[in-house]
Design an enzyme around this catalytic site. Structure first.
Site, PDB file in Angstrom:
ATOM      1  N   ASP A  29       1.088  -5.997   0.002  1.00  0.00           N
ATOM      2  CA  ASP A  29       1.532  -4.694  -0.779  1.00  0.00           C
ATOM      3  C   ASP A  29       1.203  -4.433  -2.366  1.00  0.00           C
ATOM      4  O   ASP A  29       0.750  -3.260  -2.618  1.00  0.00           O
ATOM      5  CB  ASP A  29       3.379  -4.634  -0.685  1.00  0.00           C
ATOM      6  CG  ASP A  29       3.881  -5.743  -1.608  1.00  0.00           C
ATOM      7  OD1 ASP A  29       3.262  -6.843  -1.849  1.00  0.00           O
ATOM      8  OD2 ASP A  29       4.879  -5.656  -1.751  1.00  0.00           O
ATOM      9  N   ASN A  32      -2.654  -3.568  -2.450  1.00  0.00           N
ATOM     10  CA  ASN A  32      -2.945  -2.182  -1.970  1.00  0.00           C
ATOM     11  C   ASN A  32      -2.664  -1.299  -3.094  1.00  0.00           C
ATOM     12  O   ASN A  32      -3.421  -0.323  -3.491  1.00  0.00           O
ATOM     13  CB  ASN A  32      -2.081  -1.738  -0.881  1.00  0.00           C
ATOM     14  CG  ASN A  32      -1.854  -2.786   0.647  1.00  0.00           C
ATOM     15  OD1 ASN A  32      -2.957  -3.386   0.572  1.00  0.00           O
ATOM     16  ND2 ASN A  32      -1.047  -2.643   1.200  1.00  0.00           N
ATOM     17  N   TYR A  86      -2.397 -11.771   9.101  1.00  0.00           N
ATOM     18  CA  TYR A  86      -1.364 -11.244  10.024  1.00  0.00           C
ATOM     19  C   TYR A  86      -2.317 -10.392  10.929  1.00  0.00           C
ATOM     20  O   TYR A  86      -3.442  -9.819  10.677  1.00  0.00           O
ATOM     21  CB  TYR A  86      -0.196 -10.146   9.303  1.00  0.00           C
ATOM     22  CG  TYR A  86      -0.836  -9.210   8.502  1.00  0.00           C
ATOM     23  CD1 TYR A  86      -1.540  -8.888   7.410  1.00  0.00           C
ATOM     24  CD2 TYR A  86      -0.691  -7.693   9.047  1.00  0.00           C
ATOM     25  CE1 TYR A  86      -1.849  -7.793   6.960  1.00  0.00           C
ATOM     26  CE2 TYR A  86      -1.174  -6.720   8.518  1.00  0.00           C
ATOM     27  CZ  TYR A  86      -1.699  -6.710   7.195  1.00  0.00           C
ATOM     28  OH  TYR A  86      -2.205  -5.635   6.509  1.00  0.00           O
ATOM     29  N   ARG A 102       1.672 -16.867   7.216  1.00  0.00           N
ATOM     30  CA  ARG A 102       1.627 -17.044   6.226  1.00  0.00           C
ATOM     31  C   ARG A 102       2.574 -17.862   5.282  1.00  0.00           C
ATOM     32  O   ARG A 102       2.783 -18.034   4.174  1.00  0.00           O
ATOM     33  CB  ARG A 102       2.093 -15.421   5.345  1.00  0.00           C
ATOM     34  CG  ARG A 102       3.535 -15.259   5.655  1.00  0.00           C
ATOM     35  CD  ARG A 102       3.819 -13.542   5.287  1.00  0.00           C
ATOM     36  NE  ARG A 102       3.426 -13.343   4.099  1.00  0.00           N
ATOM     37  CZ  ARG A 102       3.579 -12.003   3.574  1.00  0.00           C
ATOM     38  NH1 ARG A 102       4.300 -11.217   4.384  1.00  0.00           N
ATOM     39  NH2 ARG A 102       3.088 -11.518   2.577  1.00  0.00           N
ATOM     40  N   TYR A 166      12.037  -5.027   0.500  1.00  0.00           N
ATOM     41  CA  TYR A 166      12.913  -5.864   1.392  1.00  0.00           C
ATOM     42  C   TYR A 166      12.230  -6.434   2.443  1.00  0.00           C
ATOM     43  O   TYR A 166      12.112  -5.374   3.587  1.00  0.00           O
ATOM     44  CB  TYR A 166      14.204  -5.581   1.175  1.00  0.00           C
ATOM     45  CG  TYR A 166      14.991  -6.509   2.138  1.00  0.00           C
ATOM     46  CD1 TYR A 166      15.222  -7.865   1.763  1.00  0.00           C
ATOM     47  CD2 TYR A 166      15.837  -6.119   3.091  1.00  0.00           C
ATOM     48  CE1 TYR A 166      16.121  -8.868   2.415  1.00  0.00           C
ATOM     49  CE2 TYR A 166      16.599  -7.057   3.991  1.00  0.00           C
ATOM     50  CZ  TYR A 166      16.603  -8.513   3.479  1.00  0.00           C
ATOM     51  OH  TYR A 166      17.471  -9.328   4.051  1.00  0.00           O
ATOM     52  N   LYS A 225      12.017   6.317  -3.653  1.00  0.00           N
ATOM     53  CA  LYS A 225      11.087   7.335  -2.736  1.00  0.00           C
ATOM     54  C   LYS A 225      12.205   7.194  -1.375  1.00  0.00           C
ATOM     55  O   LYS A 225      12.541   6.148  -0.848  1.00  0.00           O
ATOM     56  CB  LYS A 225      10.136   6.243  -2.147  1.00  0.00           C
ATOM     57  CG  LYS A 225       9.169   6.281  -3.448  1.00  0.00           C
ATOM     58  CD  LYS A 225       8.056   4.876  -3.324  1.00  0.00           C
ATOM     59  CE  LYS A 225       8.653   3.500  -3.763  1.00  0.00           C
ATOM     60  NZ  LYS A 225       7.900   2.471  -3.650  1.00  0.00           N
ATOM     61  N   GLY A 257       4.206   3.575   0.392  1.00  0.00           N
ATOM     62  CA  GLY A 257       5.136   3.150  -0.841  1.00  0.00           C
ATOM     63  C   GLY A 257       3.985   2.497  -1.654  1.00  0.00           C
ATOM     64  O   GLY A 257       4.239   2.795  -3.120  1.00  0.00           O
ATOM     65  N   ASP A 258       3.128   1.896  -1.387  1.00  0.00           N
ATOM     66  CA  ASP A 258       2.130   1.165  -2.112  1.00  0.00           C
ATOM     67  C   ASP A 258       1.189   2.008  -3.061  1.00  0.00           C
ATOM     68  O   ASP A 258       1.222   1.799  -4.034  1.00  0.00           O
ATOM     69  CB  ASP A 258       1.487   0.055  -1.420  1.00  0.00           C
ATOM     70  CG  ASP A 258       2.196  -0.984  -0.444  1.00  0.00           C
ATOM     71  OD1 ASP A 258       3.498  -1.032  -0.937  1.00  0.00           O
ATOM     72  OD2 ASP A 258       1.739  -1.500   0.472  1.00  0.00           O
TER      73      ASP A 258
HETATM   74  P1  ADP Z   1       8.052   3.154   1.460  1.00  0.00           P
HETATM   75  O1  ADP Z   1       6.748   3.026   2.377  1.00  0.00           O
HETATM   76  O2  ADP Z   1       8.055   2.495   0.504  1.00  0.00           O
HETATM   77  O3  ADP Z   1       9.116   2.857   2.677  1.00  0.00           O
HETATM   78  P2  ADP Z   1       8.522   5.949   1.721  1.00  0.00           P
HETATM   79  O4  ADP Z   1       8.616   5.955   3.404  1.00  0.00           O
HETATM   80  O5  ADP Z   1       9.654   6.536   1.100  1.00  0.00           O
HETATM   81  O6  ADP Z   1       8.208   4.580   1.110  1.00  0.00           O
HETATM   82  O7  ADP Z   1       7.058   6.714   1.324  1.00  0.00           O
HETATM   83  C1  ADP Z   1       6.546   6.408   0.107  1.00  0.00           C
HETATM   84  C2  ADP Z   1       5.962   7.858  -0.183  1.00  0.00           C
HETATM   85  O8  ADP Z   1       5.068   8.506   0.691  1.00  0.00           O
HETATM   86  C3  ADP Z   1       7.119   9.062  -0.330  1.00  0.00           C
HETATM   87  O9  ADP Z   1       7.657   9.078  -1.594  1.00  0.00           O
HETATM   88  C4  ADP Z   1       6.343  10.269  -0.119  1.00  0.00           C
HETATM   89  O10 ADP Z   1       5.664  10.804  -1.329  1.00  0.00           O
HETATM   90  C5  ADP Z   1       5.078   9.808   0.966  1.00  0.00           C
HETATM   91  N1  ADP Z   1       5.524  10.284   2.186  1.00  0.00           N
HETATM   92  C6  ADP Z   1       5.916   9.354   3.097  1.00  0.00           C
HETATM   93  N2  ADP Z   1       6.065  10.135   4.653  1.00  0.00           N
HETATM   94  C7  ADP Z   1       5.689  11.293   4.038  1.00  0.00           C
HETATM   95  C8  ADP Z   1       5.444  12.531   5.005  1.00  0.00           C
HETATM   96  N3  ADP Z   1       5.606  12.556   6.266  1.00  0.00           N
HETATM   97  N4  ADP Z   1       4.659  13.468   4.340  1.00  0.00           N
HETATM   98  C9  ADP Z   1       4.429  13.525   3.172  1.00  0.00           C
HETATM   99  N5  ADP Z   1       4.573  12.452   2.146  1.00  0.00           N
HETATM  100  C10 ADP Z   1       5.126  11.323   2.841  1.00  0.00           C
END
Ligand code: ADP
Length: 321
Positions: A29, A32, A86, A102, A166, A225, A257-258
């Protein structure tokens, strides 16, 4: 020149190609985040803080850090250790599953290399980033060294950024994770969680409980997010919920998210507003999820960067003036 240090573990990634062969790449993470930040903000000095082994695989990994223009001054070498690994398996329905090796990885040793010189170098950064995964990877006996280091950096004026990320299997139990996260929330100036972090660990699944929880921790800048829905931003100056335009044709959400974090922190380091930085983070994340794997091949990313990100940054900078 603005400077950021990111602490974490980069692992060897093995995934199956359509021809049934194994493809090897590198991901993790914090790594990335470092890669995407540097690709979009070449003028920011991006340094990765980790430990690898003395084996050939580790050498290749460090070469790949260098090819991404990521600073390796704080990439240490642990004797008799090797990088974590992994493997991604995809079943007939396209569902992905991950198997990790790991537990004994070199990255667990990073705190053993913290000398006065290392502290001095980290103190010269503008931002220090770590995640819940970076925290879980540190040997439990070394965690006090980490928290002393955080205190020192914070007292020196380095901004501390934290993404909880997490992962239940990396912690002995929820209590252990909560104790460490509590310290991280109190230390961090910028927190970049995903909704799921709170759902899995604290049982919160709505924004208002999360806002209440975070409000009690005195975080200066909180960016939550929420997938394709929105990004909730809270800072001293303002509270805003920014809608996300969902993209169609999502292939793989690994690293969403990264990459968001890389775009967001890069933009903030360059002085952009919270709203503009969210736009950069969301744009890059929306592109990354259209491609398989954590890191989009450099050539493909360069085109996107030149055609979409850099013109948008120019426009934002002009509007700021
Ligand atoms: P994480 O990967 O940390 O769980 P999220 O799933 O909230 O975080 O996704 C991180 C970011 O990726 C979001 O804030 C958004 O900007 C973008 N994102 C995720 N899914 C989509 C989607 N289907 N369409 C457009 N943007 C997305």
């Amino acid at each position: 020149m603005r400077r950021i240090y990111l602490l974490g573990e980069c692992m060897v990634e093995l995934s199956q190609t359509s021809g049934g062969l194994l493809k090897q790449s590198y991901a993790g993470d914090a790594y990335n985040t470092a890669v995407y930040l540097k690709r979009m903000f070449s003028e920011v000095q991006v340094n990765f803080f980790t430990t690898v082994g003395e084996d050939q695989l580790s050498d290749n990994m460090v070469t790949s850090f260098e090819s991404e223009q990521i600073g390796t001054d704080l990439v240490f070498r642990a004797k008799d250790k090797a990088p974590g690994l992994y493997m991604i398996d995809t079943d007939d329905d396209g569902e992905r599953s991950f198997t990790y090796w790991r537990e004994c990885s070199a990255a667990r040793q990073a705190m053993q290399f913290v000398t006065a010189e290392v502290v001095g170098q980290l103190c010269m950064g503008d931002v220090f980033f770590f995640s819940g995964i970076s925290l879980a990877v540190i040997e439990p006996n070394d965690r006090e060294i980490f928290w002393l280091l955080m205190r020192k950096l914070k007292d020196t004026g380095v901004k501390i950024a934290f993404d909880p990320n997490y992962r239940a299997r990396m912690w002995k139990d929820k209590t252990e994770a909560k104790i460490q996260f509590e310290r991280a929330f109190r230390m961090a100036d910028l927190v970049l969680p995903g909704i799921e972090d709170f759902t899995q660990l604290y049982g919160f699944d709505d924004l208002s409980s999360i806002k209440k929880f975070c409000g009690a921790h005195g975080i200066d800048e909180l960016i939550i997010k929420n997938g394709a829905k929105s990004v909730y931003c809270m800072s001293e100056q303002q509270v805003q919920e920014i809608e996300i335009s969902p993209v169609s044709g999502v292939v793989d959400t690994t690293s969403a998210g990264d990459s968001f974090n890389g775009g967001y922190m890069g933009a903030r380091l360059q002085g952009l507003s919270i709203a503009d930085s969210v736009a950069v983070g969301a744009t890059v994340a929306g592109f990354v999820i259209l491609h398989p794997g954590a890191i989009v091949p450099n050539q493909t990313f360069t085109k996107f960067n030149e055609q979409i990100i850099q013109p948008a940054l120019l426009n934002m900078a002009e509007t700021c003036q």
